[in-house]
Design an enzyme around this catalytic site. Structure first.
Site, mmCIF file in Angstrom:
data_model
loop_
_atom_site.group_PDB
_atom_site.id
_atom_site.type_symbol
_atom_site.label_atom_id
_atom_site.label_comp_id
_atom_site.label_asym_id
_atom_site.label_seq_id
_atom_site.Cartn_x
_atom_site.Cartn_y
_atom_site.Cartn_z
ATOM 1 N N HIS A 34 17.587 16.526 7.097
ATOM 2 C CA HIS A 34 18.325 17.679 6.585
ATOM 3 C C HIS A 34 17.399 18.511 5.685
ATOM 4 O O HIS A 34 16.287 18.078 5.364
ATOM 5 C CB HIS A 34 19.587 17.234 5.828
ATOM 6 C CG HIS A 34 19.321 16.381 4.641
ATOM 7 N ND1 HIS A 34 19.619 15.041 4.581
ATOM 8 C CD2 HIS A 34 18.756 16.678 3.450
ATOM 9 C CE1 HIS A 34 19.264 14.559 3.406
ATOM 10 N NE2 HIS A 34 18.730 15.519 2.707
HETATM 11 P P1 TYD Z 1 22.535 11.632 2.820
HETATM 12 O O1 TYD Z 1 21.989 12.559 1.779
HETATM 13 O O2 TYD Z 1 22.942 12.216 4.128
HETATM 14 O O3 TYD Z 1 21.503 10.446 3.082
HETATM 15 P P2 TYD Z 1 20.041 10.412 3.695
HETATM 16 O O4 TYD Z 1 19.508 11.801 3.687
HETATM 17 O O5 TYD Z 1 19.292 9.511 2.784
HETATM 18 O O6 TYD Z 1 20.109 9.840 5.058
HETATM 19 O O7 TYD Z 1 23.760 10.852 2.178
HETATM 20 C C1 TYD Z 1 24.398 9.800 2.848
HETATM 21 C C2 TYD Z 1 25.807 9.674 2.297
HETATM 22 O O8 TYD Z 1 25.777 9.372 0.898
HETATM 23 C C3 TYD Z 1 26.623 10.930 2.460
HETATM 24 O O9 TYD Z 1 27.934 10.555 2.850
HETATM 25 C C4 TYD Z 1 26.678 11.539 1.086
HETATM 26 C C5 TYD Z 1 26.523 10.340 0.170
HETATM 27 N N1 TYD Z 1 25.788 10.683 -1.063
HETATM 28 C C6 TYD Z 1 26.485 10.793 -2.249
HETATM 29 O O10 TYD Z 1 27.718 10.619 -2.308
HETATM 30 N N2 TYD Z 1 25.795 11.091 -3.391
HETATM 31 C C7 TYD Z 1 24.455 11.304 -3.382
HETATM 32 O O11 TYD Z 1 23.835 11.588 -4.442
HETATM 33 C C8 TYD Z 1 23.743 11.196 -2.119
HETATM 34 C C9 TYD Z 1 22.260 11.427 -2.051
HETATM 35 C C10 TYD Z 1 24.453 10.881 -0.998
#
Ligand code: TYD
Length: 137
Positions: A54
């Site tokens: 992302h």
């Molecule tokens: P995401 O940022 O998509 O993870 P990555 O990029 O590491 O694969 O986040 C995964 C899930 O965690 C998503 O449902 C949102 C949640 N999340 C939070 O609730 N708080 C946070 O600070 C982060 C980074 C993620």
């Protein structure tokens, strides 16, 4: 392009060494080049899993492999760059407007992320084609 992958800097943090181990401290606006509003960490990442995938509209992040190693693939829609992180005293500052993927986690790796904003889903671009369109605006 001031948010190019080439402006995402690798920052070497101070390491305080003594015979009983090391300490690295990160201070607001001193070592991390923004105000830190959130800290989170990735752990128990299964072998072969990819994270990230992302971009962010406004969020600055400072990423450190506090244990183990992984690769960060950066993409500003024109340039791509891969940074291998494998030291607890080296961080990567990721600017907003860069697509990122975290790959090749070693077993037991811990990825510490310092972030400039609290969690906000509206700050994410999660579709790569949307990201390409956004960069053309
Ligand atoms: P995401 O940022 O998509 O993870 P990555 O990029 O590491 O694969 O986040 C995964 C899930 O965690 C998503 O449902 C949102 C949640 N999340 C939070 O609730 N708080 C946070 O600070 C982060 C980074 C993620």
């Amino acid at each position: 392009m001031k948010d190019s992958v080439h402006f995402c800097s690798v920052i070497v943090l101070p390491k305080i060494h003594n015979r009983a181990g090391n300490i690295t401290a990160i201070e607001n606006q001193v070592h991390a080049p923004f105000d830190i509003k959130r800290v989170y960490y990735l752990y128990d990442v299964p072998g072969g899993a990819d994270r990230g995938g992302h971009a962010h509209l406004k969020l600055h992040q400072f990423i450190i492999a506090v244990s183990g190693s992984f690769d960060v693939l950066l993409d500003d829609s024109i340039n791509k760059r891969t940074v291998h992180l494998d030291r607890p005293y080296i961080g990567l500052h990721i600017l907003p407007g860069n697509w990122r993927e975290l790959l090749n986690f070693s077993s037991g790796a811990i990825c510490l992320v310092l972030a400039s904003e609290v969690y906000d889903e509206t700050d994410y671009i999660r579709d790569y084609q949307d990201f390409k369109k956004f960069k053309l605006q």
